[in-house]
Design an enzyme around this catalytic site. Structure first.
Site, PDB file in Angstrom:
ATOM      1  N   ASN A  44       0.719  -0.985  -0.121  1.00 53.87           N
ATOM      2  CA  ASN A  44      -0.084  -0.171   0.073  1.00 53.87           C
ATOM      3  C   ASN A  44       0.749   1.300  -0.107  1.00 53.87           C
ATOM      4  O   ASN A  44       1.416   1.708   0.953  1.00 53.87           O
ATOM      5  CB  ASN A  44      -0.903  -0.059   1.161  1.00 53.87           C
ATOM      6  CG  ASN A  44      -1.605   1.160   1.355  1.00 53.87           C
ATOM      7  OD1 ASN A  44      -1.841   2.063   0.363  1.00 53.87           O
ATOM      8  ND2 ASN A  44      -2.429   1.552   2.760  1.00 53.87           N
ATOM      9  N   LYS A  63       0.193   4.135  -0.414  1.00 54.87           N
ATOM     10  CA  LYS A  63      -0.728   5.456   0.366  1.00 54.87           C
ATOM     11  C   LYS A  63      -0.362   6.487  -0.567  1.00 54.87           C
ATOM     12  O   LYS A  63      -0.397   6.481  -1.779  1.00 54.87           O
ATOM     13  CB  LYS A  63      -0.014   5.851   1.773  1.00 54.87           C
ATOM     14  CG  LYS A  63       0.082   4.495   2.565  1.00 54.87           C
ATOM     15  CD  LYS A  63       0.178   4.470   4.158  1.00 54.87           C
ATOM     16  CE  LYS A  63       0.406   3.527   4.887  1.00 54.87           C
ATOM     17  NZ  LYS A  63       0.082   3.581   6.398  1.00 54.87           N
ATOM     18  N   HIS A  79      -9.618   1.112   4.711  1.00 55.31           N
ATOM     19  CA  HIS A  79      -8.250   1.232   5.594  1.00 55.31           C
ATOM     20  C   HIS A  79      -8.536   2.329   6.608  1.00 55.31           C
ATOM     21  O   HIS A  79      -9.196   3.131   6.505  1.00 55.31           O
ATOM     22  CB  HIS A  79      -7.339   1.862   4.589  1.00 55.31           C
ATOM     23  CG  HIS A  79      -5.658   1.783   5.152  1.00 55.31           C
ATOM     24  ND1 HIS A  79      -5.320   2.845   5.745  1.00 55.31           N
ATOM     25  CD2 HIS A  79      -4.802   0.839   4.912  1.00 55.31           C
ATOM     26  CE1 HIS A  79      -4.042   2.291   6.289  1.00 55.31           C
ATOM     27  NE2 HIS A  79      -3.683   1.207   5.705  1.00 55.31           N
ATOM     28  N   GLU A 104      -6.886   4.366   7.708  1.00 53.73           N
ATOM     29  CA  GLU A 104      -6.645   5.894   7.665  1.00 53.73           C
ATOM     30  C   GLU A 104      -7.756   6.478   6.774  1.00 53.73           C
ATOM     31  O   GLU A 104      -8.161   7.817   7.091  1.00 53.73           O
ATOM     32  CB  GLU A 104      -5.462   6.141   6.694  1.00 53.73           C
ATOM     33  CG  GLU A 104      -3.922   5.701   7.415  1.00 53.73           C
ATOM     34  CD  GLU A 104      -2.684   5.403   6.632  1.00 53.73           C
ATOM     35  OE1 GLU A 104      -2.931   5.454   5.477  1.00 53.73           O
ATOM     36  OE2 GLU A 104      -2.011   4.994   7.443  1.00 53.73           O
ATOM     37  N   GLU A 150      -5.734  -5.277  10.522  1.00 49.48           N
ATOM     38  CA  GLU A 150      -4.740  -4.136  10.804  1.00 49.48           C
ATOM     39  C   GLU A 150      -4.720  -3.421  12.036  1.00 49.48           C
ATOM     40  O   GLU A 150      -5.771  -2.588  12.281  1.00 49.48           O
ATOM     41  CB  GLU A 150      -4.795  -3.189   9.616  1.00 49.48           C
ATOM     42  CG  GLU A 150      -4.376  -3.742   8.205  1.00 49.48           C
ATOM     43  CD  GLU A 150      -3.655  -2.914   7.188  1.00 49.48           C
ATOM     44  OE1 GLU A 150      -2.476  -2.989   6.801  1.00 49.48           O
ATOM     45  OE2 GLU A 150      -4.252  -1.605   7.212  1.00 49.48           O
ATOM     46  N   GLY A 160       1.995   2.203  10.507  1.00 51.82           N
ATOM     47  CA  GLY A 160       3.096   3.214  10.548  1.00 51.82           C
ATOM     48  C   GLY A 160       3.791   3.457  11.967  1.00 51.82           C
ATOM     49  O   GLY A 160       4.551   4.863  11.912  1.00 51.82           O
ATOM     50  N   SER A 188       3.167  -2.405  10.367  1.00 49.15           N
ATOM     51  CA  SER A 188       4.837  -2.106  10.453  1.00 49.15           C
ATOM     52  C   SER A 188       5.424  -3.642  10.113  1.00 49.15           C
ATOM     53  O   SER A 188       6.459  -4.148  10.931  1.00 49.15           O
ATOM     54  CB  SER A 188       5.104  -2.083  11.807  1.00 49.15           C
ATOM     55  OG  SER A 188       4.450  -0.571  12.208  1.00 49.15           O
TER      56      SER A 188
HETATM   57  C1  PEP Z   1      -0.962   0.023   5.960  1.00 47.69           C
HETATM   58  O1  PEP Z   1      -0.815   0.945   5.335  1.00 47.69           O
HETATM   59  O2  PEP Z   1      -1.784  -0.695   5.770  1.00 47.69           O
HETATM   60  C2  PEP Z   1       0.174  -0.544   6.791  1.00 47.69           C
HETATM   61  C3  PEP Z   1       0.042  -1.568   7.393  1.00 47.69           C
HETATM   62  O3  PEP Z   1       1.142   0.584   7.017  1.00 47.69           O
HETATM   63  P1  PEP Z   1       2.502   0.260   7.514  1.00 47.69           P
HETATM   64  O4  PEP Z   1       3.072  -1.101   6.947  1.00 47.69           O
HETATM   65  O5  PEP Z   1       3.406   1.396   7.401  1.00 47.69           O
HETATM   66  O6  PEP Z   1       2.285  -0.125   9.129  1.00 47.69           O
END
Ligand code: PEP
Length: 251
Positions: free
Chosen positions: A9, A11, A94, A96, A166, A172, A212
């Site tokens: 992803n 973003k 997601h 976000e 998630e 992040g 992460s």
């Molecule tokens: C994500 O954007 O779905 C995500 C898991 O981000 P990150 O790997 O940066 O934590």
């Protein structure tokens, strides 16, 4: 047998020119991967990403879409538009999007129905906040979200649905769920899906972990029996790093 899927992803990162450079390196790095690979890019990069990857094992996805086919929805993108570019995946719900754009489970459910109608594969995200985890209500939150986002989805469409667990506190932040906690959440989600659709359907649905993921923890997470792969944000931005994650089973 569920094949693992590792999805990136990006973003709100990378121009089409950046995308070109990325795929010039990345395609070769993952050509022998045993997992399925999807990279979800910003709308403006979709066409470039599709062209660059057309003869490869990499599938391209969007990070969002609206549920209507067309109309007066300024700034939105429809599933029909995604299909017209040969996009195969879309991330829905997601955290976000939930956090900054007020997306609710109800809206995500409408988007999911629409994505499936248009033959897209959907990566639907669920997960608890830090506060909810500290209160010990994470399982209730996850179960509730799964029920709501999958409401009235047709059984036959479930092979196009991937659920991404998630935990929001892990996205992040550099903090990763332990492999055991992540695995348990995936079991919980599969149990919910079994309750709704029965075991014949639920045993084939891929349930992945995101939060992460990096080269140093990918193997531990992805070799857990109930984690069917990952959704990777930050570490999907750099082709070498993401290549290592995709090739977690090759060391
Ligand atoms: C994500 O954007 O779905 C995500 C898991 O981000 P990150 O790997 O940066 O934590």
């Amino acid at each position: 047998m569920r094949n693992k899927i590792i999805a990136g992803n990006w973003k709100m990162n990378k121009t089409p020119e950046d995308a070109k450079q990325y795929f010039n390196e990345f395609i070769e790095l993952v050509e022998k991967a045993s997992s399925d690979i999807a990279i979800c890019v910003p709308f403006v990069d979709l066409q470039t990403a599709i062209e660059m990857t057309k003869d490869s094992n990499i599938k391209i996805g969007a990070q969002n879409m609206y549920y209507e086919k067309q109309g007066a929805f300024t700034g939105e993108i429809s599933p029909e538009m995604l299909k017209s570019l040969n996009v195969e995946y879309v991330i829905l719900g997601h955290s976000e999007r939930r956090q900054y754009f007020n997306e609710t489970d109800e809206l995500i459910n409408l988007k999911l129905k629409s994505a499936l109608n248009y033959g897209l594969n959907a990566i639907v995200c669920v997960g608890e906040t830090l506060e909810q985890r500290q209160k010990g209500i994470q399982n209730d939150v996850i179960s509730y979200q799964v029920k709501k986002v999958l409401k009235d989805i047709e059984k036959e469409d479930m092979d196009s649905v991937i659920i991404a667990y998630e935990p929001i506190w892990a996205i992040g932040t550099g903090k990763t769920a332990t492999s055991i906690d992540a695995n348990n959440a995936c079991i919980l989600i599969r149990n919910e899906i079994t309750e709704i659709f029965g075991v014949e359907i639920s045993k084939n649905v891929r349930i992945i972990y995101g939060g992460s993921v990096k080269p140093s923890n990918a193997k531990e997470l992805f070799t857990m029996p109930d984690i069917d792969g990952g959704l990777v944000g930050g570490c999907s931005l750099e082709s070498q790093e993401f290549g290592k994650i995709v090739n977690y089973d090759k060391e």
